[in-house]
Design a protein around this motif. Structure first.
Motif, short mmCIF file in Angstrom:
data_model
loop_
_atom_site.label_atom_id
_atom_site.label_comp_id
_atom_site.label_asym_id
_atom_site.label_seq_id
_atom_site.Cartn_x
_atom_site.Cartn_y
_atom_site.Cartn_z
N TRP A 13 31.54 44.79 -34.78
CA TRP A 13 30.26 44.21 -35.18
C TRP A 13 29.26 44.26 -34.02
O TRP A 13 29.53 43.80 -32.93
CB TRP A 13 30.46 42.77 -35.64
CG TRP A 13 29.22 42.20 -36.26
CD1 TRP A 13 28.35 41.32 -35.71
CD2 TRP A 13 28.72 42.49 -37.57
NE1 TRP A 13 27.34 41.04 -36.57
CE2 TRP A 13 27.52 41.75 -37.73
CE3 TRP A 13 29.15 43.32 -38.60
CZ2 TRP A 13 26.77 41.81 -38.90
CZ3 TRP A 13 28.39 43.37 -39.76
CH2 TRP A 13 27.23 42.62 -39.90
N GLY A 14 28.11 44.83 -34.29
CA GLY A 14 27.07 44.93 -33.27
C GLY A 14 27.18 46.14 -32.37
O GLY A 14 26.31 46.35 -31.51
N GLN A 15 28.22 46.92 -32.52
CA GLN A 15 28.39 48.11 -31.69
C GLN A 15 27.90 49.35 -32.43
O GLN A 15 27.94 49.41 -33.66
CB GLN A 15 29.86 48.29 -31.31
CG GLN A 15 30.41 47.18 -30.44
CD GLN A 15 31.81 47.49 -29.94
OE1 GLN A 15 32.26 48.63 -30.02
NE2 GLN A 15 32.50 46.49 -29.42
N PRO A 16 27.42 50.36 -31.69
CA PRO A 16 26.97 51.60 -32.35
C PRO A 16 28.16 52.35 -32.95
O PRO A 16 29.30 52.21 -32.49
CB PRO A 16 26.32 52.40 -31.21
CG PRO A 16 26.98 51.87 -29.97
CD PRO A 16 27.25 50.41 -30.23
N PRO A 17 27.92 53.14 -33.97
CA PRO A 17 29.01 53.91 -34.59
C PRO A 17 29.65 54.88 -33.60
O PRO A 17 28.97 55.45 -32.73
CB PRO A 17 28.32 54.66 -35.74
CG PRO A 17 27.07 53.89 -36.01
CD PRO A 17 26.65 53.31 -34.69
N PRO B 55 27.79 34.86 -51.46
CA PRO B 55 26.44 34.56 -50.95
C PRO B 55 26.43 34.16 -49.48
O PRO B 55 25.51 34.54 -48.74
CB PRO B 55 25.97 33.41 -51.85
CG PRO B 55 26.75 33.57 -53.11
CD PRO B 55 28.10 34.08 -52.67
N LEU B 56 27.42 33.40 -49.05
CA LEU B 56 27.49 33.02 -47.64
C LEU B 56 27.76 34.24 -46.77
O LEU B 56 27.23 34.35 -45.65
CB LEU B 56 28.57 31.96 -47.44
CG LEU B 56 28.34 30.62 -48.15
CD1 LEU B 56 29.49 29.67 -47.87
CD2 LEU B 56 27.02 30.00 -47.69
N MET B 57 28.58 35.15 -47.26
CA MET B 57 28.82 36.39 -46.52
C MET B 57 27.54 37.20 -46.38
O MET B 57 27.22 37.71 -45.30
CB MET B 57 29.90 37.22 -47.24
CG MET B 57 31.27 36.56 -47.27
SD MET B 57 32.39 37.27 -48.53
CE MET B 57 32.41 38.97 -48.05
N LEU B 58 26.77 37.30 -47.44
CA LEU B 58 25.51 38.03 -47.39
C LEU B 58 24.52 37.35 -46.44
O LEU B 58 23.77 38.03 -45.73
CB LEU B 58 24.90 38.14 -48.79
CG LEU B 58 25.74 38.90 -49.84
CD1 LEU B 58 25.02 38.91 -51.18
CD2 LEU B 58 26.02 40.31 -49.38
N GLN B 59 24.53 36.02 -46.43
CA GLN B 59 23.65 35.31 -45.51
C GLN B 59 24.08 35.55 -44.06
O GLN B 59 23.23 35.72 -43.17
CB GLN B 59 23.67 33.82 -45.83
CG GLN B 59 22.73 32.99 -44.97
CD GLN B 59 22.80 31.53 -45.30
OE1 GLN B 59 23.81 31.06 -45.80
NE2 GLN B 59 21.73 30.79 -45.03
N HIS B 60 25.38 35.57 -43.81
CA HIS B 60 25.87 35.83 -42.46
C HIS B 60 25.47 37.22 -41.98
O HIS B 60 25.17 37.42 -40.80
CB HIS B 60 27.39 35.68 -42.43
CG HIS B 60 28.01 36.03 -41.11
ND1 HIS B 60 27.85 35.26 -39.97
CD2 HIS B 60 28.77 37.09 -40.73
CE1 HIS B 60 28.50 35.81 -38.96
NE2 HIS B 60 29.06 36.93 -39.40
N TRP B 61 25.45 38.17 -42.90
CA TRP B 61 25.06 39.55 -42.56
C TRP B 61 23.54 39.75 -42.62
O TRP B 61 23.06 40.88 -42.49
CB TRP B 61 25.74 40.54 -43.50
CG TRP B 61 27.22 40.56 -43.36
CD1 TRP B 61 27.95 40.32 -42.24
CD2 TRP B 61 28.18 40.82 -44.40
NE1 TRP B 61 29.29 40.40 -42.49
CE2 TRP B 61 29.47 40.72 -43.81
CE3 TRP B 61 28.09 41.13 -45.75
CZ2 TRP B 61 30.64 40.92 -44.54
CZ3 TRP B 61 29.24 41.33 -46.48
CH2 TRP B 61 30.50 41.23 -45.88
#
Length: 618
Positions: A62-66, A471-477
């Motif tokens: 998470w947060g790292q470039p591909p 919905p909480l997962m979508l909010q986290h993302w």
């Protein structure tokens, strides 16, 4: 350790393959004394390891470039075939969804198929299934993805035809395999053509290639149409949509996978190919037309089905049609959100369906009723799963549709109409099924219907929790729109009223589904006008009959013509040559005298004739 898990996440698809190989001694009958359950436990163990490994890698990515891992497969004569793996939050998230639902499905299968004599074979096939799906999620190589799609087609054929002693199952497996093969062949042609136009065989190169290497209009059009053929077959889109409802003849645990992540795999490949489609507006139009026909047609077919699994399988085709529309509009983020919310909700609702079928030994909804009091966990799973599919607050599909309508200042009225209509029709269908199965008086096959065993209840309850947490997962993302966003300040009336229309359409569908009359004693209406429309939808607009008198008749006629040509023309010519050789040999044997002077005379006579013909200009 965490870095090691991230760098070795390419191994995750192999866990399922290892589980399939380890189950072979039980699958082929080499080990009998212990029964088939050890094979199931081995596959469950490998899938659990795959899920944990992939989840840990996802957290670290998470947060790292591909990143890319490239494995050189063949490099000879200026031909470089490499298999590329992409390590990114998107690919690892997709793989985590596959392994998570696979784990739930396999645990579910322990209870559903407890008494099946070929339990080991089923779990081995599920491991093979999981390996192909996980590999597609990670693959950045067009060549590798195509090979994995072929594995997916094979595993679909084997799982649909799992109970091969039943003729209807064999027919369903054959139809599913051949229908997918049509799309796969056209996809292969598109991939070969794409590689010949100078692009590499990786998805990550397609966007840059499409921007710098424009193709002629018709070349780009035919190339794009060939590339979308494979996902059309995998996602059960018109005109290759009939295989999915026939595939419901397979075991319910496999149907959970098939209606959630298998169809999503085809759509995932379609999304990765999207940069190529920008080269031709015709391809975009084709995606929108195909998606619209399937979304509306599939939603209408649901209304008249009395087979529980087939009613919901048409809903799967309908939602994949919405994904096609999103890709055709260039809205890839919406397509990915649709895949996520649909996969989780549909896995939950099919786990509820499997529990119903196990308890009642029937798939006919007219033979059920009153199950809510006897199967509370199953009822809750169906309600939450259905609410997760329909755009009703506060579950995931509502937020996806809201982002779709609010995310763009120029919203097409046709798009809003399609979303409202599909949402309404699916709400009507799900409410109708719920009333037939769970409400009303107990029917003959639902009087003694115990709740599912714990091996089936645990996956259902887990999926209920995950569906509620979407919905909480979508909010986290950070994928949710705020309430003071475009809805509040946009001047576009479609954006102002699009979200209320979606919510109202869902509620209206529930109300209509609650008041329409239900036919239990006679599934077909006695009114001729109603029966016409009922049969039209129940028999899938008679598409199979149209195919029978067009495509099937043409192929059958051409096959008979080719067979006759081969038998009478080709074989006749060959047989004529053989007959002439035999006859001439039999005739010449009488001219054999053993006298050399007669042979010399024959040679001189033949030479003289040839010289005479040459001199006279013949």
């Amino acid at each position: 350790m965490s870095g090691f898990l991230l760098q070795t996440c390419w191994f995750v698809p192999l866990y399922g393959l290892i589980g399939a190989v380890l189950s072979l001694p039980w699958s082929v009958g080499m080990v009998r004394r212990s029964g088939p359950r050890p094979a199931a436990y081995l596959n469950l163990l490998m899938t659990s390891v795959a899920f944990l490994h992939g989840s840990a890698a996802y957290v670290q990515s998470w947060g790292q470039p591909p990143q890319q891992l490239v494995f050189s497969w063949l490099n000879a004569a200026n031909l470089d075939l490499s298999l590329a793996i992409e390590i990114s939050p998107l690919s690892l998230g997709a793989m985590g969804l596959v392994t998570g639902i696979s784990l739930m499905s396999q645990l579910y299968a322990l209870g559903y198929m407890e008494k099946d004599w070929s339990l080991a074979r089923f779990f081995g096939l599920m491991g093979f299934f999981e390996a192909a799906l996980s590999g597609i999620a990670l693959s950045d190589s067009l060549l590798l993805s195509y090979g994995l799609l072929e594995m997916l087609t094979l595993s679909t054929y084997l799982l649909v035809g799992f109970w091969y002693a039943q003729p209807l199952v064999v027919t369903a497996a054959r139809d599913a395999f051949l229908t997918k093969r049509v799309g796969d062949i056209l996809l292969l042609m598109g991939l070969v053509a794409l590689s010949s136009y100078g692009t590499g065989l990786t998805f990550s190169e397609l966007e840059a290639w499409a921007e710098t290497n424009p193709l002629p209009f018709w070349t780009a059009t035919w190339l794009g149409l060939g590339l979308i053929a494979g996902p059309i077959g995998k996602c059960a889109q018109f005109p290759l949509n009939l295989w999915l409802d026939e595939a419901m003849e397979g075991p319910s645990p496999a149907s959970i996978m098939r209606n959630s992540v298998v169809v999503s795999a085809g759509a995932y490949v379609l999304i990765r190919l999207q940069p190529v489609f920008t080269l031709s507006p015709v391809v975009y139009d084709a995606l929108i037309i195909i998606g619209t026909i399937t979304a509306i047609g599939g939603s209408l077919m649901c209304l008249a089905q009395i087979d529980l699994k087939r009613a919901l399988s048409h809903s799967t085709s309908a939602y994949m049609g919405l994904v096609f529309i999103a890709v055709g509009l260039g809205q890839v983020d919406i397509a990915l959100l649709l895949l996520l919310t649909h996969a989780i909700a549909k896995a939950l609702i099919f786990s509820s369906v499997g529990s119903i079928i196990l308890a009642t030994n029937s798939q006919n909804i007219t033979e059920m009723g009153g199950l809510w009091s006897r199967m509370p966990a199953t009822t809750t799973a169906f309600v939450v799963g259905g609410a997760g599919l329909v755009s009703i607050l506060p579950l995931g599909t509502f937020w996806t549709f809201r982002r779709w309508v609010n995310g763009f200042q120029e919203v097409s009225p046709g798009l809003v109409l399609i979303l409202v209509l599909v949402n309404f029709l699916n709400a009507v269908s799900l409410t109708r099924v719920f009333r037939c199965v769970f409400l009303g008086e107990h029917q003959a096959k639902s009087r003694r219907s115990p709740e599912a065993p714990w091996t089936m209840a645990v996956p259902m309850v887990s999926l209920i929790i995950v569906t509620l947490l979407v919905p909480l997962m979508l909010q986290h993302w950070q994928l949710l729109l705020t309430w003071d966003g475009p809805w509040a300040f946009s001047n576009n009336p479609l954006i102002q009223f699009g979200n209320p229309l979606l919510v109202v359409s869902g509620l209206a569908g529930i109300i209509v589904g609650s008041i329409i009359p239900l036919e239990r004693t006679n599934a077909r209406s006695q009114k001729l006008s109603v029966r016409f429309w009922q049969d039209l939808l129940a028999y899938d607009f008679y598409i199979d009959r149209v195919y029978r008198v067009t495509v099937v008749a043409f192929v059958s006629g051409f096959s008979r013509l080719a067979s006759a040509f081969d038998r009478y023309i080709v074989d006749g010519a060959v047989n004529l040559v053989g007959w002439v050789a035999i006859f001439s040999g039999q005739a010449l044997k009488y001219s054999i005298s053993g006298q050399s002077q007669s042979y010399v005379l024959t040679i001189l006579a033949a030479t003289g004739i040839l010289v005479f013909l040459a001199l006279w200009g013949f």
